[in-house]
Write a protein that holds these residues in place. Structure first.
Motif, PDB file in Angstrom:
ATOM      1  N   HIS A  12      53.743  52.455  47.030  1.00 49.44           N
ATOM      2  CA  HIS A  12      52.506  52.762  47.760  1.00 49.44           C
ATOM      3  C   HIS A  12      51.339  53.092  46.823  1.00 49.44           C
ATOM      4  O   HIS A  12      50.241  52.568  47.030  1.00 49.44           O
ATOM      5  CB  HIS A  12      52.742  53.802  48.849  1.00 49.44           C
ATOM      6  CG  HIS A  12      53.706  54.901  48.538  1.00 49.44           C
ATOM      7  ND1 HIS A  12      54.702  54.793  47.602  1.00 49.44           N
ATOM      8  CD2 HIS A  12      53.833  56.161  49.042  1.00 49.44           C
ATOM      9  CE1 HIS A  12      55.392  55.920  47.562  1.00 49.44           C
ATOM     10  NE2 HIS A  12      54.871  56.767  48.414  1.00 49.44           N
ATOM     11  N   MET A  15      49.879  50.001  45.562  1.00 47.28           N
ATOM     12  CA  MET A  15      48.984  49.348  46.525  1.00 47.28           C
ATOM     13  C   MET A  15      47.617  50.029  46.539  1.00 47.28           C
ATOM     14  O   MET A  15      46.582  49.375  46.667  1.00 47.28           O
ATOM     15  CB  MET A  15      49.619  49.358  47.921  1.00 47.28           C
ATOM     16  CG  MET A  15      48.817  48.627  48.970  1.00 47.28           C
ATOM     17  SD  MET A  15      48.554  46.878  48.557  1.00 47.28           S
ATOM     18  CE  MET A  15      50.044  46.133  49.242  1.00 47.28           C
ATOM     19  N   ARG A  18      45.813  48.563  43.663  1.00 44.55           N
ATOM     20  CA  ARG A  18      45.434  47.159  43.933  1.00 44.55           C
ATOM     21  C   ARG A  18      44.184  47.104  44.795  1.00 44.55           C
ATOM     22  O   ARG A  18      43.257  46.333  44.530  1.00 44.55           O
ATOM     23  CB  ARG A  18      46.599  46.435  44.643  1.00 44.55           C
ATOM     24  CG  ARG A  18      47.755  46.149  43.721  1.00 44.55           C
ATOM     25  CD  ARG A  18      48.940  45.567  44.478  1.00 44.55           C
ATOM     26  NE  ARG A  18      48.629  44.283  45.101  1.00 44.55           N
ATOM     27  CZ  ARG A  18      49.491  43.576  45.816  1.00 44.55           C
ATOM     28  NH1 ARG A  18      50.717  44.018  46.003  1.00 44.55           N
ATOM     29  NH2 ARG A  18      49.137  42.431  46.351  1.00 44.55           N
ATOM     30  N   ARG A  19      44.152  47.910  45.851  1.00 42.62           N
ATOM     31  CA  ARG A  19      42.984  47.903  46.755  1.00 42.62           C
ATOM     32  C   ARG A  19      41.730  48.435  46.052  1.00 42.62           C
ATOM     33  O   ARG A  19      40.623  47.982  46.319  1.00 42.62           O
ATOM     34  CB  ARG A  19      43.283  48.718  48.023  1.00 42.62           C
ATOM     35  CG  ARG A  19      44.339  48.110  48.917  1.00 42.62           C
ATOM     36  CD  ARG A  19      43.859  46.819  49.593  1.00 42.62           C
ATOM     37  NE  ARG A  19      42.797  47.080  50.541  1.00 42.62           N
ATOM     38  CZ  ARG A  19      41.682  46.353  50.633  1.00 42.62           C
ATOM     39  NH1 ARG A  19      41.465  45.325  49.814  1.00 42.62           N
ATOM     40  NH2 ARG A  19      40.771  46.647  51.527  1.00 42.62           N
ATOM     41  N   ALA A 197      47.873  54.074  51.912  1.00 36.75           N
ATOM     42  CA  ALA A 197      49.000  53.352  51.310  1.00 36.75           C
ATOM     43  C   ALA A 197      50.324  54.025  51.672  1.00 36.75           C
ATOM     44  O   ALA A 197      51.317  53.354  51.962  1.00 36.75           O
ATOM     45  CB  ALA A 197      48.827  53.273  49.802  1.00 36.75           C
ATOM     46  N   ILE A 225      44.343  49.038  54.488  1.00 35.75           N
ATOM     47  CA  ILE A 225      45.333  48.215  53.782  1.00 35.75           C
ATOM     48  C   ILE A 225      45.916  47.220  54.775  1.00 35.75           C
ATOM     49  O   ILE A 225      46.973  47.449  55.369  1.00 35.75           O
ATOM     50  CB  ILE A 225      46.422  49.092  53.145  1.00 35.75           C
ATOM     51  CG1 ILE A 225      45.719  50.140  52.289  1.00 35.75           C
ATOM     52  CG2 ILE A 225      47.435  48.246  52.358  1.00 35.75           C
ATOM     53  CD1 ILE A 225      46.501  50.857  51.290  1.00 35.75           C
ATOM     54  N   PHE A 228      50.723  44.897  53.891  1.00 38.44           N
ATOM     55  CA  PHE A 228      51.672  45.698  53.097  1.00 38.44           C
ATOM     56  C   PHE A 228      53.064  45.162  53.372  1.00 38.44           C
ATOM     57  O   PHE A 228      53.660  45.449  54.413  1.00 38.44           O
ATOM     58  CB  PHE A 228      51.579  47.186  53.471  1.00 38.44           C
ATOM     59  CG  PHE A 228      52.239  48.097  52.473  1.00 38.44           C
ATOM     60  CD1 PHE A 228      51.484  48.926  51.653  1.00 38.44           C
ATOM     61  CD2 PHE A 228      53.628  48.115  52.325  1.00 38.44           C
ATOM     62  CE1 PHE A 228      52.097  49.749  50.711  1.00 38.44           C
ATOM     63  CE2 PHE A 228      54.240  48.930  51.387  1.00 38.44           C
ATOM     64  CZ  PHE A 228      53.474  49.755  50.587  1.00 38.44           C
TER      65      PHE A 228
END
Ligand SMILES: N[C@@H](CCC(=O)N[C@@H](CS)C(=O)NCC(=O)O)C(=O)O
Length: 248
Positions: A12, A15, A18-19, A197, A225, A228
């Motif tokens: 998580h 992520m 990444r975002r 996340a 998000i 996922f």
């Protein structure tokens, strides 16, 4: 800008990072690592920590979702992940810290406890990842990794039962922050990304999704998000899920 992000599929905070990079419009190369083995790789590569997300940015090496947020705001200020106004920033930082230290760890423990019960779900988390070995091989040989991850994260039944008992309170706290405007603005801030996340990872569990998706916290998670990967079929004992029942 040369950016390489080290992640674990299904992680998580990975992520979250990444975002953040996507929101900043910074292109990056993603390197997928296997859990537990990731520690040795990041140590060998001389990262300051042994966890993902870790990011190489024009030769600088960073570990940690919160560290990454601050460095990205420094090198590429817009859109801001942390508000400029000191009062607003303090509120976002408090929510972000809670998201990292409380919610992130709780969801990680719940997930590893569920994976220990049925490893077949691991395949779904690896969607789109390049692990260097076929995913079927990774899943078939994952038992020692899953056992180690459970130990390292203290994902024992008693702790996870307590995590699940605390979850309704966590969700209410997030809904309250949305109501107060600390979370849920546009574009998302560092706390939105940190918390969303963890909620998205929790929502990969069929056991938890119904308690999350219909409320402001769940709507925030899906908006911030949108994708996922991962799906865990119902697996946790009914007694563990009792505290969530009144939520559904
Ligand atoms: N709270 C930190 C740590 C993140 C963390 O613990 N990441 C996990 C994956 S979700 C990890 O790297 N686990 C591998 C390990 O500890 O060996 C952050 O947000 O960056």
């Amino acid at each position: 800008m040369d950016a390489t992000l080290y992640v674990i599929p299904g992680s998580h905070p990975s992520m979250t990072a990444r975002r953040m990079l996507e929101l900043k419009g910074i292109p990056y190369r993603r390197v997928d690592l296997m859990p537990v083995i990731s520690r040795g790789v990041l140590t060998a590569l001389r990262y300051p920590g042994r966890t993902v997300p870790s990011l190489a940015l024009d030769g600088r090496k960073l570990t940690g979702s919160r560290e990454i947020a601050r460095e990205l705001d420094r090198i590429s200020p817009e859109p801001r992940l942390l508000p400029a106004d000191p009062e607003a920033r303090a509120a976002v930082e408090a929510a972000e810290t809670w998201g990292d230290e409380v919610l992130q760890s709780a969801v990680r423990r719940i997930l590893w406890n569920a994976v220990k019960r049925d490893r077949s779900c691991l395949r779904s988390f690896a969607e789109g990842a390049r692990l260097g070995i076929p995913i079927e091989v990774a899943v078939r040989t994952a038992a020692p990794i899953v056992a180690a991850a459970n130990r390292m994260n203290h994902a024992d039944d008693a702790t996870v039962q307590a995590d699940l008992a605390a979850l309704p309170g966590h969700l209410q706290r997030i809904d309250d922050w949305i109501e107060e405007g600390v979370l849920g603005g546009e574009p998302p801030n560092a706390a939105d990304l940190q918390i969303a996340a963890s909620l998205r990872l929790a929502m990969t569990l069929d056991d938890l999704r119904p308690a999350i998706e219909g409320r402001p916290a769940g709507e925030l998670a899906l908006r911030v998000i949108p994708v996922f990967p991962g799906r865990v079929a119902p697996i946790l004992p009914a007694s563990f899920l009792e505290p969530l029942r009144s939520q559904n």
